[in-house]
Write an enzyme that holds these catalytic residues in place. Structure first.
Site, PDB file in Angstrom:
ATOM      1  CG  ASP A  49      38.426  48.359  32.265  1.00 42.22           C
ATOM      2  OD1 ASP A  49      39.569  48.548  31.795  1.00 42.22           O
ATOM      3  OD2 ASP A  49      37.743  49.282  32.760  1.00 42.22           O
ATOM      4  CG  LEU A  61      33.770  43.353  49.165  1.00 41.39           C
ATOM      5  CD1 LEU A  61      34.213  42.644  47.892  1.00 41.39           C
ATOM      6  CD2 LEU A  61      33.232  42.346  50.171  1.00 41.39           C
ATOM      7  CD  GLU A 113      29.736  41.992  49.867  1.00 36.67           C
ATOM      8  OE1 GLU A 113      30.093  41.230  50.787  1.00 36.67           O
ATOM      9  OE2 GLU A 113      29.624  41.611  48.670  1.00 36.67           O
TER      10      GLU A 113
END
Length: 300
Positions: A203, A100, A98
């Site tokens: 991370d 964004l 997706e």
């Protein structure tokens, strides 16, 4: 100036088969940022998607990323880009996500919202340290065999593999001598400190964090596992850090226990060793200094 181009026929067919989205005539725009994968924005069917590409052998890395994004999404503390397709052609692995609209954390309110979300993520705890599968920290395999004890997990699944790689690459010397002493002493650091097995991003530097257009905190590029929440907090202080309001809010909501500064150095050693192994000698001096500092502190 970069110009859009179209995906190859083989890639377009594979993307369409994996996602159900028509990619014939799609336009690809390269995106700056990643040093491991090729990243692109894809315009297809009136919508925009985010595409990661790498050699076909990198498919397990993308599969692990899907697993991590799914775990973060299930916790519902952060918005994460939804995985739409993952697969490979004969010569190219792909991960379609997706798209964004994102911006970096900048304001005091950004920091407060992100801290509240991270506290919620870290309150998602499990019984064991580690994860249900191995994954990757950058391009490096990350071992996640479940352990009952945090100190043992930290030594066996985090520091020891990185030190082995560093020695194989010729970075022994003082790093090796002091590191052996350090590994022996790490369990003593946790005699009076009981870490919880929190869900971690794994991370968490500022390049893997953002704010969506509606103000929602966003995480991506995970290396998830269950571990001491201080490991996420520690890494957030590497490579630029987060707004001051983030740290104020997090610490006022859930203060780190005594000894955090020493644990921070220990946990960030893992990431500096990983950068040494991935990117070379430029990180050797920092790794040596961290090992010496920890060895001195733990041998008092």
């Amino acid at each position: 100036m970069t110009h859009p181009h179209t995906p190859g026929e083989r890639l377009a067919r594979a993307l369409e088969a994996a996602s159900g989205i028509a990619f014939a005539g799609a336009r690809l725009n390269p995106v700056r940022g990643g040093c491991i994968n090729r990243t692109l924005e894809v315009a297809a069917g009136g919508r925009t998607y985010f595409l990661k590409l790498n050699d076909a052998a990198a498919l397990p890395m993308f599969e692990a990323e899907v697993d991590g994004l799914t775990a973060l999404a299930a916790c519902d503390a952060f918005r994460v880009p939804r995985p739409l397709a993952c697969g490979a052609t004969d010569d190219e692995a792909f991960l379609l996500l997706e798209h964004l609209q994102l911006r970096p954390l900048a304001s005091a309110e950004d920091g407060r919202r992100f801290a509240a979300a991270l506290v919620a993520l870290h309150r998602d705890t499990g019984e064991h340290f580690g994860w249900t599968r191995d994954n990757y920290i950058g391009a490096t395999p990350q071992h996640n065999a479940p352990h009952d004890g945090w100190a043992r997990f930290l030594v066996e699944c985090r520091l020891m593999p990185q030190l082995r790689m560093a020695r194989a690459k010729g970075y022994a010397g003082a790093l090796g001598r002091d590191a052996d002493k350090l590994l022996e002493r790490i369990p003593a650091l946790f005699l009076d400190y009981r870490a919880r097995a929190s869900l971690l991003h794994g991370d968490l530097w500022n390049g893997n964090a953002a704010i969506a257009a509606d103000g929602t905190p966003v995480l991506f590029d995970p290396a998830v596992y269950r571990g001491d929440r201080d490991a996420d907090l520690a890494m957030s202080e590497l490579f630029g850090g987060f707004p001051a309001s983030f740290y104020t809010t997090y610490r006022s909501t859930w203060p780190p226990a005594e000894g955090y500064e020493l644990r921070k150095t220990l946990y960030n050693l893992y990431h500096i060793l990983n950068h040494l192994n991935l990117f070379g000698r430029g990180y050797l001096g920092q790794a040596e200094r961290m090992v010496r500092t920890l060895a001195v502190e733990l041998n008092r």
